[in-house]
Design an enzyme around this catalytic site. Structure first.
Site, PDB file in Angstrom:
ATOM      1  N   ASN A   7       0.871  -1.179   0.000  1.00 46.43           N
ATOM      2  CA  ASN A   7       0.000   0.000   0.000  1.00 46.43           C
ATOM      3  C   ASN A   7       0.911   1.233   0.000  1.00 46.43           C
ATOM      4  O   ASN A   7       1.492   1.588   1.024  1.00 46.43           O
ATOM      5  CB  ASN A   7      -0.880  -0.033   1.253  1.00 46.43           C
ATOM      6  CG  ASN A   7      -1.873   1.110   1.292  1.00 46.43           C
ATOM      7  OD1 ASN A   7      -1.848   2.005   0.426  1.00 46.43           O
ATOM      8  ND2 ASN A   7      -2.741   1.099   2.290  1.00 46.43           N
ATOM      9  N   LYS A  14       3.469   0.711   2.951  1.00 51.23           N
ATOM     10  CA  LYS A  14       3.137  -0.346   3.912  1.00 51.23           C
ATOM     11  C   LYS A  14       3.196  -1.674   3.181  1.00 51.23           C
ATOM     12  O   LYS A  14       2.813  -1.752   2.013  1.00 51.23           O
ATOM     13  CB  LYS A  14       1.691  -0.168   4.406  1.00 51.23           C
ATOM     14  CG  LYS A  14       1.540   0.921   5.427  1.00 51.23           C
ATOM     15  CD  LYS A  14       0.146   0.859   6.035  1.00 51.23           C
ATOM     16  CE  LYS A  14      -0.246   2.204   6.574  1.00 51.23           C
ATOM     17  NZ  LYS A  14      -1.638   2.543   6.456  1.00 51.23           N
ATOM     18  N   ARG A  88      -2.467  -1.916  -3.564  1.00 50.32           N
ATOM     19  CA  ARG A  88      -3.737  -1.244  -3.286  1.00 50.32           C
ATOM     20  C   ARG A  88      -3.810   0.008  -4.164  1.00 50.32           C
ATOM     21  O   ARG A  88      -2.909   0.846  -4.129  1.00 50.32           O
ATOM     22  CB  ARG A  88      -3.811  -0.832  -1.817  1.00 50.32           C
ATOM     23  CG  ARG A  88      -5.084  -0.087  -1.527  1.00 50.32           C
ATOM     24  CD  ARG A  88      -5.035   0.613  -0.195  1.00 50.32           C
ATOM     25  NE  ARG A  88      -6.267   1.341  -0.008  1.00 50.32           N
ATOM     26  CZ  ARG A  88      -6.370   2.441   0.710  1.00 50.32           C
ATOM     27  NH1 ARG A  88      -5.320   2.922   1.325  1.00 50.32           N
ATOM     28  NH2 ARG A  88      -7.522   3.049   0.834  1.00 50.32           N
ATOM     29  N   HIS A 177     -13.069   1.913   0.391  1.00 50.67           N
ATOM     30  CA  HIS A 177     -12.941   0.827   1.386  1.00 50.67           C
ATOM     31  C   HIS A 177     -13.487  -0.501   0.852  1.00 50.67           C
ATOM     32  O   HIS A 177     -13.853  -1.386   1.622  1.00 50.67           O
ATOM     33  CB  HIS A 177     -13.716   1.144   2.688  1.00 50.67           C
ATOM     34  CG  HIS A 177     -13.200   2.304   3.463  1.00 50.67           C
ATOM     35  ND1 HIS A 177     -14.034   3.157   4.154  1.00 50.67           N
ATOM     36  CD2 HIS A 177     -11.956   2.758   3.679  1.00 50.67           C
ATOM     37  CE1 HIS A 177     -13.324   4.087   4.750  1.00 50.67           C
ATOM     38  NE2 HIS A 177     -12.058   3.871   4.486  1.00 50.67           N
ATOM     39  N   GLY A 205     -13.508   3.682  10.745  1.00 42.85           N
ATOM     40  CA  GLY A 205     -12.166   4.009  11.210  1.00 42.85           C
ATOM     41  C   GLY A 205     -12.014   5.507  11.175  1.00 42.85           C
ATOM     42  O   GLY A 205     -13.013   6.224  11.332  1.00 42.85           O
ATOM     43  N   ASN A 206     -10.806   5.985  10.953  1.00 41.64           N
ATOM     44  CA  ASN A 206     -10.643   7.425  10.790  1.00 41.64           C
ATOM     45  C   ASN A 206     -11.462   7.884   9.582  1.00 41.64           C
ATOM     46  O   ASN A 206     -12.214   8.836   9.643  1.00 41.64           O
ATOM     47  CB  ASN A 206      -9.155   7.742  10.639  1.00 41.64           C
ATOM     48  CG  ASN A 206      -8.920   9.213  10.737  1.00 41.64           C
ATOM     49  OD1 ASN A 206      -9.682   9.940  11.379  1.00 41.64           O
ATOM     50  ND2 ASN A 206      -7.901   9.691  10.061  1.00 41.64           N
ATOM     51  N   ARG A 236     -13.328  14.364   8.323  1.00 39.04           N
ATOM     52  CA  ARG A 236     -14.142  14.713   7.151  1.00 39.04           C
ATOM     53  C   ARG A 236     -15.594  14.952   7.561  1.00 39.04           C
ATOM     54  O   ARG A 236     -16.101  14.291   8.473  1.00 39.04           O
ATOM     55  CB  ARG A 236     -14.119  13.579   6.113  1.00 39.04           C
ATOM     56  CG  ARG A 236     -12.767  13.346   5.504  1.00 39.04           C
ATOM     57  CD  ARG A 236     -12.887  12.351   4.352  1.00 39.04           C
ATOM     58  NE  ARG A 236     -11.589  11.847   3.963  1.00 39.04           N
ATOM     59  CZ  ARG A 236     -11.280  10.552   3.926  1.00 39.04           C
ATOM     60  NH1 ARG A 236     -12.163   9.638   4.235  1.00 39.04           N
ATOM     61  NH2 ARG A 236     -10.075  10.189   3.558  1.00 39.04           N
ATOM     62  N   ASP A 278      -9.584  11.667  17.024  1.00 35.69           N
ATOM     63  CA  ASP A 278      -9.440  10.303  17.521  1.00 35.69           C
ATOM     64  C   ASP A 278     -10.514   9.991  18.555  1.00 35.69           C
ATOM     65  O   ASP A 278     -10.645  10.705  19.556  1.00 35.69           O
ATOM     66  CB  ASP A 278      -8.038  10.139  18.143  1.00 35.69           C
ATOM     67  CG  ASP A 278      -7.711   8.679  18.399  1.00 35.69           C
ATOM     68  OD1 ASP A 278      -8.495   7.995  19.080  1.00 35.69           O
ATOM     69  OD2 ASP A 278      -6.659   8.226  17.922  1.00 35.69           O
ATOM     70  N   ARG A 280     -10.686   7.923  20.832  1.00 36.77           N
ATOM     71  CA  ARG A 280     -10.220   7.695  22.206  1.00 36.77           C
ATOM     72  C   ARG A 280     -10.185   9.011  22.977  1.00 36.77           C
ATOM     73  O   ARG A 280     -10.547   9.076  24.156  1.00 36.77           O
ATOM     74  CB  ARG A 280      -8.830   7.043  22.203  1.00 36.77           C
ATOM     75  CG  ARG A 280      -8.891   5.582  21.822  1.00 36.77           C
ATOM     76  CD  ARG A 280      -7.556   5.057  21.422  1.00 36.77           C
ATOM     77  NE  ARG A 280      -7.154   5.577  20.114  1.00 36.77           N
ATOM     78  CZ  ARG A 280      -6.222   5.041  19.345  1.00 36.77           C
ATOM     79  NH1 ARG A 280      -5.575   3.990  19.747  1.00 36.77           N
ATOM     80  NH2 ARG A 280      -5.937   5.561  18.159  1.00 36.77           N
ATOM     81  N   ASN A 330     -12.839  -1.462  17.936  1.00 28.19           N
ATOM     82  CA  ASN A 330     -12.318  -1.115  19.275  1.00 28.19           C
ATOM     83  C   ASN A 330     -13.174  -0.205  20.150  1.00 28.19           C
ATOM     84  O   ASN A 330     -12.945  -0.146  21.352  1.00 28.19           O
ATOM     85  CB  ASN A 330     -10.947  -0.446  19.116  1.00 28.19           C
ATOM     86  CG  ASN A 330      -9.940  -1.367  18.472  1.00 28.19           C
ATOM     87  OD1 ASN A 330      -9.651  -2.428  19.005  1.00 28.19           O
ATOM     88  ND2 ASN A 330      -9.444  -0.991  17.312  1.00 28.19           N
ATOM     89  N   GLU A 379      -7.400  -6.019   4.950  1.00 25.75           N
ATOM     90  CA  GLU A 379      -7.307  -5.628   3.543  1.00 25.75           C
ATOM     91  C   GLU A 379      -6.076  -6.242   2.878  1.00 25.75           C
ATOM     92  O   GLU A 379      -6.109  -6.603   1.712  1.00 25.75           O
ATOM     93  CB  GLU A 379      -7.280  -4.095   3.436  1.00 25.75           C
ATOM     94  CG  GLU A 379      -8.655  -3.497   3.719  1.00 25.75           C
ATOM     95  CD  GLU A 379      -8.602  -2.040   4.128  1.00 25.75           C
ATOM     96  OE1 GLU A 379      -8.144  -1.772   5.262  1.00 25.75           O
ATOM     97  OE2 GLU A 379      -9.003  -1.193   3.340  1.00 25.75           O
TER      98      GLU A 379
END
Ligand code: AMP
Length: 391
Positions: A7, A14, A88, A177, A205-206, A236, A278, A280, A330, A379
């Site tokens: 990716n 990655k 990707r 996605h 996710g983000n 976003r 985030d 969290r 999570n 993924e």
């Protein structure tokens, strides 16, 4: 057979390597700050994480270093063992409804589609060309984020704009996605033991998107021409009245670039909470009674619930709701708030089962009319599977 899943971002790379078809993960890692000062990479192998600082001028050097590491760590003895590299690619437009082996024509199309993914498609091309030059014996495969959504019916992917815009400017919903929605919906069908299913898959996710998947095929999804559509996300805004853009240009002297930047990078959870993108940090703020965090979370959950309700009606029922990605896997409180809001559909959360992070699990009671599951996404494995199957 060894398959590398890659990716590439503009300054990152990655990777994960799998032994296929066993699907054994051999090594994973990421190169960061490529072409910048203080570049470094991290590698995970045999449960150990290693970080190394090294000047990496470009993606080709990242690939060369990666291959050296693969040999040093005895993951491969000979580079010829790497039979395939799966890349990707964010945008495949209307050209690709499945992954393809990369040739010159595919590269031209990826380049042409950069207009729709200006940050991502050029980076993927750099990764592809680096891989071609450093591992010439491997087959390169493009796995598009958009291809899973190409099955949407026309009434779902068209915007109510003049048809000329769809035809000439290619303005339509492409979604994103897709690799994740495809992976979790396939896994959900495996768990349910059948393929004639109606699923609502929530990749939260983000970046965040929801898909309606019928009999393994995507019929609708919340992201649009770009990923800034549908749900409220980390930074976003998601769905808004499109005229807000011209209102700001005409009355507040803002440029299109400034507005786009704010809508992509300073909105969502961050824009409303003023604290963080985030979840969290938002959860932390809520526990301290921060009213902006409370509002941000309320808006965030409400939009997810609205999309689930919409797709429930569109699918004509639902056999399972799937949660995946950072928050989906999570955030215990986000899942709980979503499922509580769906009580009207007969959803009954198992609050004890829901107290987990990052684990595949059923989180509703046996009496729930719709079961909800956490399915961690993968993924990279999906990219590797597609690459292996094409080889
Ligand atoms: P992703 O884009 O899928 O990597 O998701 C990243 C996001 O997941 C983060 O920005 C957080 O909002 C969220 N996240 C990750 N871990 C947790 C956690 N333990 N609790 C709540 N949210 C989390």
């Amino acid at each position: 057979m060894k398959i590398l899943s890659v990716n590439a971002g503009s300054s990152s790379l990655k990777f994960q390597m799998f032994e296929m078809p066993e699907e054994t993960r051999l090594i994973s890692g990421v190169f960061e700050r490529i072409g910048m000062e203080n570049s470094f990479y991290t590698i995970k192998i045999n449960g150990e994480k290693i970080k190394k600082e090294k000047e990496i001028k470009n993606h080709k050097e990242a690939f060369t270093t990666l291959l050296e590491e693969l040999q040093e760590n005895n993951v491969v003895k000979d580079l010829n063992e790497i039979k395939g590299v799966g890349h990707r690619v964010v945008q495949g437009g209307e050209y690709y409804n499945k992954s393809v082996v990369i040739d010159n024509e595919v590269k031209e199309k990826i380049k042409e589609l950069s207009i729709l993914a200006p940050l991502h498609n050029p980076a993927a091309l750099i990764g592809i060309e680096a891989s071609e030059s450093v591992i010439p014996g491997a087959v390169n495969v493009a796995v598009f984020d958009t291809s899973f959504h190409q099955t949407m019916p026309i009434e779902n992917y068209l915007y109510a704009l003049p048809m000329k815009w769809a035809k000439e400017y290619k303005i339509r919903k492409y979604g994103a996605h897709g690799t994740s929605h495809k992976y979790v919906s396939a896994r959900m069908n495996e768990i349910l033991g059948r393929t004639n299913t109606k699923l609502i898959t929530c990749h939260i996710g983000n970046g965040a998107s929801i898909s309606a998947v019928k009999d393994g095929i995507c019929i609708n999804t919340s992201m649009g021409l770009t990923p800034n559509a549908g749900l409220m996300m980390g930074t976003r805004c998601g769905d808004i009245d499109a005229t807000i853009v011209t209102y700001l240009i005409n009355n507040y002297n803002m440029t299109a670039e400034e507005i786009e930047n704010v809508m992509n990078k300073e909105s969502g959870l961050l824009g409303i909470s003023g604290v963080s993108s985030d979840s969290r940090d938002i959860e932390d703020g809520i526990s301290k009674g921060n009213s902006s965090c409370i509002l941000a979370q309320k808006m965030y959950v409400k939009r997810i619930v609205e999309y689930i309700a919409k797709y429930y009606v569109e699918l004509g029922g639902c056999d399972a709701i799937v949660f995946t990605a950072g928050l989906g896997e999570n955030s215990i409180s986000t899942r709980r708030e979503i499922l509580d809001a769906l009580t009207v559909l007969g959803v009954k959360i198992d609050t004890e089962a829901n107290e987990v992070r990052g684990e595949e699990k059923l989180i509703t009671l046996p009496s729930s009319k719709i079961p909800a599951y956490i399915i961690p996404t993968d993924e990279e494995l999906m990219i590797s599977r597609d690459t292996y199957n094409l080889i």
